[in-house]
Motif scaffolding. Sequence first.
Motif: not given
Length: 248
Positions: A114-125, A232-241
Amino acid sequence: MSDIYKAPESQLAENSEAGDFGSLEKGIAGDYSFSIGEAINEGWQLSKGKKRTVWFAIILYIIAIAATSFVAGLLTGYPAFDLTGPASASLSSTIIYNLITGIVGVPLAVGMMMVGIKIARKEETSGTEVFAHFDKIVPLCVTYIIMSILVGIGFLLLVIPGIYLVIAYMLALPLVADQNLGPWKALEASRKAITNNWFAFLGFFIVLILIYLVGGLALLIGLIWALPLASIAYGVAYRKVFGGPQGS
């Protein structure tokens, strides 16, 4: 004249940003765009200025896992930090030790995701995100157990089904923590979404492994960049999907 065009330009920018967010419905339907190169490139760009956050999370994760192993070892008599001891440990102590460390380890690992996902979504973490999902420890552990059983059965069935499921379930655990899905719904949502673009995610999985391996070279110094990038790349993948609460 510039004021006349200011609002449309702003709206176009917002629409473009929103278009880079998937949703649960779009993900399952395969209505998303995913590129390995784009995910890695964006992960690299977003890692600038966020390495400390990711590394703080990693350090907290390691400390928590070590502390859990120590306490579980004391409770069960399992020689967790003795390299020669586990072979002589009793079956009961081994099972209970692995059960304790597994139950604690799953929400910690999801916190790292979730750290990577939130960074990918530009959320505070922050690094303390690793401790933020123990309220969902039961559904997370149930999801992990079902996933492990199904993957294990898949590997027994000529290996290929197991490989398919390893990739197909890549995004299941964050769905439980991030979108409050039940275990089976999360597993099926991840499987259906990734099946629509399975080979791309297989390639992405391989690239992530290569990033870890390359980062481990040069006395592990490369991991300073590799681990935040991969996270963060994993977070980007999650965000895109699947997007998330802000993009669904």
